[in-house]
Motif scaffolding. Sequence first.
Motif, short mmCIF file in Angstrom:
data_model
loop_
_atom_site.label_atom_id
_atom_site.label_comp_id
_atom_site.label_asym_id
_atom_site.label_seq_id
_atom_site.Cartn_x
_atom_site.Cartn_y
_atom_site.Cartn_z
N SER A 177 45.18 77.96 -19.72
CA SER A 177 45.63 77.34 -20.95
C SER A 177 46.13 75.93 -20.68
O SER A 177 46.84 75.69 -19.70
CB SER A 177 46.74 78.19 -21.57
N ARG A 178 45.76 74.98 -21.54
CA ARG A 178 46.24 73.61 -21.40
C ARG A 178 47.64 73.48 -21.99
O ARG A 178 48.04 74.25 -22.86
CB ARG A 178 45.32 72.64 -22.11
N ALA A 179 48.36 72.50 -21.54
CA ALA A 179 49.69 72.23 -22.08
C ALA A 179 49.58 71.58 -23.45
O ALA A 179 48.62 70.86 -23.74
CB ALA A 179 50.47 71.33 -21.14
N ARG A 180 50.56 71.83 -24.30
CA ARG A 180 50.63 71.11 -25.56
C ARG A 180 51.01 69.66 -25.28
O ARG A 180 51.74 69.37 -24.33
CB ARG A 180 51.64 71.75 -26.50
N LYS B 72 57.64 69.27 -42.50
CA LYS B 72 56.64 70.34 -42.65
C LYS B 72 55.62 70.30 -41.52
O LYS B 72 55.21 71.34 -40.99
CB LYS B 72 55.94 70.24 -44.00
N LYS B 73 55.22 69.11 -41.12
CA LYS B 73 54.25 68.99 -40.04
C LYS B 73 54.87 69.36 -38.69
O LYS B 73 54.14 69.65 -37.73
CB LYS B 73 53.69 67.56 -39.98
N GLU B 74 56.17 69.35 -38.63
CA GLU B 74 56.87 69.71 -37.39
C GLU B 74 56.96 71.23 -37.20
O GLU B 74 57.20 71.70 -36.09
CB GLU B 74 58.27 69.09 -37.42
N LEU B 75 56.74 71.99 -38.26
CA LEU B 75 56.83 73.44 -38.16
C LEU B 75 55.73 73.99 -37.25
O LEU B 75 54.60 73.49 -37.27
CB LEU B 75 56.71 74.07 -39.54
N PRO B 76 56.03 75.02 -36.45
CA PRO B 76 55.00 75.60 -35.57
C PRO B 76 53.74 76.03 -36.32
O PRO B 76 52.63 75.91 -35.81
CB PRO B 76 55.72 76.80 -34.94
N SER B 77 53.92 76.51 -37.55
CA SER B 77 52.76 76.97 -38.32
C SER B 77 51.80 75.84 -38.66
O SER B 77 50.61 76.07 -38.92
CB SER B 77 53.23 77.64 -39.62
N ILE C 102 45.53 72.43 -32.49
CA ILE C 102 45.63 72.48 -31.03
C ILE C 102 45.38 73.91 -30.56
O ILE C 102 46.11 74.83 -30.93
CB ILE C 102 47.03 72.01 -30.58
N LYS C 103 44.35 74.09 -29.76
CA LYS C 103 44.00 75.40 -29.22
C LYS C 103 44.10 75.34 -27.70
O LYS C 103 43.11 75.03 -27.02
CB LYS C 103 42.60 75.81 -29.67
#
Length: 256
Positions: free
Chosen positions: A28-31, A95-100, A123-124
């Motif tokens: 898995s890549r890092a965020r 809102k864009k900061e939310l994990p969802s 981001i996957k």
Amino acid sequence: MAQTSPVDDHSSSMIEQPVGDIVSDCTSRARPDANPEHHRLQGRYCRLELLNSNTSSTTIKQLYDAFKPMEQTHFTYLAYGPFETVDQFVEFIRKKELPSSNTILYSIIVNDRAVGFLSYLRIKEHQATIEIGHVNFSQQLVHTRQGTEAIYLLLQHAFDTLGYRRVEWQCYSLNANSRKAALRLGFQYEGTWLKAWICKGRSRDNVWHSIVDDEWPLVKQEFERWLNEDNFDANGQQLTRLNAAQVNPRRNKLSA
């Protein structure tokens, strides 16, 4: 980068079915925001800084003001905006900061002033794919080397630092400027999803583009050639065009 294993190649005639190359690194890549050292991406002509609830009110007000003169046309193809107040813009950022949301916003700083913002999204980490989107350039950034460099900084960070295999660019099919920008920046057209969204009450077809990791070295070389100071005159005007789309080696690679 994906490699074919000489030992365990499942595309052998033993199963008589074609399959993809084996990926040697499936970790898995890092965020992009996982490391605090990467919360600021410094370029030659601009820098990117995380845009979130910790961002100074000064930066947020600068961004809000930067889009006011053009807001009636700027937000036509976006699912959000125009923002009637600074508080509405702040709520959008939250809102864009939310994990969802799966989005990481960056402000674009030129001469210590915020003049635009953009983001990573979709981001996957496990698939090593990521999208560049929410590209919002104020008039101070349109057709400038700073605007081009801002995209380059995200591409470089995704491919060279984080090791993602694929970077995507998605836009509204009717947004001609975004489609032209994607091609100029080296993204290759992949297809159109019909009736993909309902955006502000209207049907929206989405156009998809991408750059993949084995294409990036040549695209990067062309970015760096174009961004070199020698490519600009005393007034900051380009002497040669960016030809990232032409150097992308994908030509003739895809088939229906």
